[in-house]
Design a protein around this motif. Structure first.
Motif, PDB file in Angstrom:
ATOM      1  N   THR A   1       0.835  -1.201   0.000  1.00 58.13           N
ATOM      2  CA  THR A   1       0.000   0.000   0.000  1.00 58.13           C
ATOM      3  C   THR A   1       0.871   1.253   0.000  1.00 58.13           C
ATOM      4  O   THR A   1       0.485   2.272  -0.570  1.00 58.13           O
ATOM      5  CB  THR A   1      -0.976   0.031   1.192  1.00 58.13           C
ATOM      6  OG1 THR A   1      -0.236   0.025   2.416  1.00 58.13           O
ATOM      7  CG2 THR A   1      -1.948  -1.137   1.152  1.00 58.13           C
ATOM      8  N   ALA A   2       2.033   1.171   0.623  1.00 57.51           N
ATOM      9  CA  ALA A   2       2.971   2.301   0.564  1.00 57.51           C
ATOM     10  C   ALA A   2       3.541   2.436  -0.847  1.00 57.51           C
ATOM     11  O   ALA A   2       3.754   3.543  -1.339  1.00 57.51           O
ATOM     12  CB  ALA A   2       4.095   2.120   1.575  1.00 57.51           C
TER      13      ALA A   2
ATOM     14  N   ALA B   1       1.943   1.767  -3.480  1.00 52.56           N
ATOM     15  CA  ALA B   1       0.866   2.368  -4.272  1.00 52.56           C
ATOM     16  C   ALA B   1       0.689   3.855  -3.969  1.00 52.56           C
ATOM     17  O   ALA B   1      -0.108   4.523  -4.631  1.00 52.56           O
ATOM     18  CB  ALA B   1      -0.448   1.625  -4.002  1.00 52.56           C
TER      19      ALA B   1
ATOM     20  N   TRP C   1      -0.262   5.198  -0.944  1.00 46.86           N
ATOM     21  CA  TRP C   1      -1.285   5.509   0.047  1.00 46.86           C
ATOM     22  C   TRP C   1      -0.699   6.194   1.265  1.00 46.86           C
ATOM     23  O   TRP C   1      -1.381   6.941   1.941  1.00 46.86           O
ATOM     24  CB  TRP C   1      -2.003   4.241   0.482  1.00 46.86           C
ATOM     25  CG  TRP C   1      -2.854   3.621  -0.587  1.00 46.86           C
ATOM     26  CD1 TRP C   1      -2.904   3.969  -1.910  1.00 46.86           C
ATOM     27  CD2 TRP C   1      -3.750   2.541  -0.429  1.00 46.86           C
ATOM     28  NE1 TRP C   1      -3.775   3.161  -2.582  1.00 46.86           N
ATOM     29  CE2 TRP C   1      -4.320   2.279  -1.684  1.00 46.86           C
ATOM     30  CE3 TRP C   1      -4.140   1.765   0.636  1.00 46.86           C
ATOM     31  CZ2 TRP C   1      -5.250   1.276  -1.895  1.00 46.86           C
ATOM     32  CZ3 TRP C   1      -5.065   0.769   0.438  1.00 46.86           C
ATOM     33  CH2 TRP C   1      -5.624   0.532  -0.820  1.00 46.86           C
ATOM     34  N   TRP C   2       0.562   5.908   1.569  1.00 48.90           N
ATOM     35  CA  TRP C   2       1.252   6.539   2.693  1.00 48.90           C
ATOM     36  C   TRP C   2       2.742   6.319   2.546  1.00 48.90           C
ATOM     37  O   TRP C   2       3.183   5.583   1.654  1.00 48.90           O
ATOM     38  CB  TRP C   2       0.745   6.038   4.027  1.00 48.90           C
ATOM     39  CG  TRP C   2       0.662   4.532   4.206  1.00 48.90           C
ATOM     40  CD1 TRP C   2       1.267   3.567   3.449  1.00 48.90           C
ATOM     41  CD2 TRP C   2      -0.064   3.834   5.190  1.00 48.90           C
ATOM     42  NE1 TRP C   2       0.950   2.316   3.916  1.00 48.90           N
ATOM     43  CE2 TRP C   2       0.130   2.456   4.997  1.00 48.90           C
ATOM     44  CE3 TRP C   2      -0.864   4.228   6.243  1.00 48.90           C
ATOM     45  CZ2 TRP C   2      -0.449   1.481   5.800  1.00 48.90           C
ATOM     46  CZ3 TRP C   2      -1.445   3.253   7.043  1.00 48.90           C
ATOM     47  CH2 TRP C   2      -1.235   1.899   6.808  1.00 48.90           C
TER      48      TRP C   2
END
Length: 186
Positions: A123-124, A126, A128-129
């Motif tokens: 997710t990082a 991608a 997101w954060w």
């Protein structure tokens, strides 16, 4: 008197009640090992001062988990091979190739336990954060999961809730040690 003896005998041979969904000792071992492995790798791969690269870090964690699971399973195969006897014709009396493969594949909980960390790092990747936030989140998640697995293992072993919580807290200490070491090293 005979009636009492009959009653005692029935109680002595009564089967233990076991849950169909009771985790096996090996699954618990592999799961806890996988969580600690994923935490240590995530903390080690997230270095300050370097360009964030959570995708390759996630891949390294997954590859390390797969390699560790294969090594654990193969170690079981070697241990089993060392304990089997050879027959008169020189063939091993014991495990078949399928049994050996099952020993290796039985280490799947180690890999499964690393998947949340891999997913959080992806997710990082991608966007997101930040990777640092993702690593901190993964470390926190894994630490809470260690508490849960430790508590569940103690409950499965028949411990009461207070004792199970103490066991979970001891397992959680593994995650806390990694979090503290990560903070001190950075």
């Amino acid at each position: 008197m005979p009636e009492r003896a009959h009653h005692d005998r029935r109680r002595a041979v009564a089967p233990k009640v076991t849950s169909r969904h009771r985790p096996q000792e090996r699954s618990l071992f592999s799961g806890i090992y996988g969580l600690v492995l994923a935490s240590a790798l995530a903390a080690a791969l997230d270095t300050t001062g370097e360009k964030a690269d959570p995708g390759p870090d996630a891949l390294w964690i997954l590859l390390t988990a797969l390699t560790s699971a294969a090594a654990h399973g193969y170690a079981h195969v070697i241990a089993q091979r060392a304990t089997t006897e050879e027959t008169a014709d020189g063939t091993a009396n014991g495990a078949t190739g399928a049994t050996r493969l099952r020993l290796v594949l039985a280490e799947w909980p180690l890999v499964a336990a690393t998947l949340p960390t891999v997913a959080i790092l992806l997710t990082a990747q991608a966007g997101w954060w930040a990777e640092t936030t993702a690593v901190d989140t993964a470390l926190l998640f894994n630490t809470l999961a260690l508490f849960t697995w430790g508590t569940q293992a103690a409950r499965t072993a028949g411990h009461r809730w207070p004792s199970a919580y103490r066991a979970g807290a001891l397992d959680m200490l593994l995650g806390l040690v990694i979090i503290i070491a990560n903070a001190l090293i950075k």
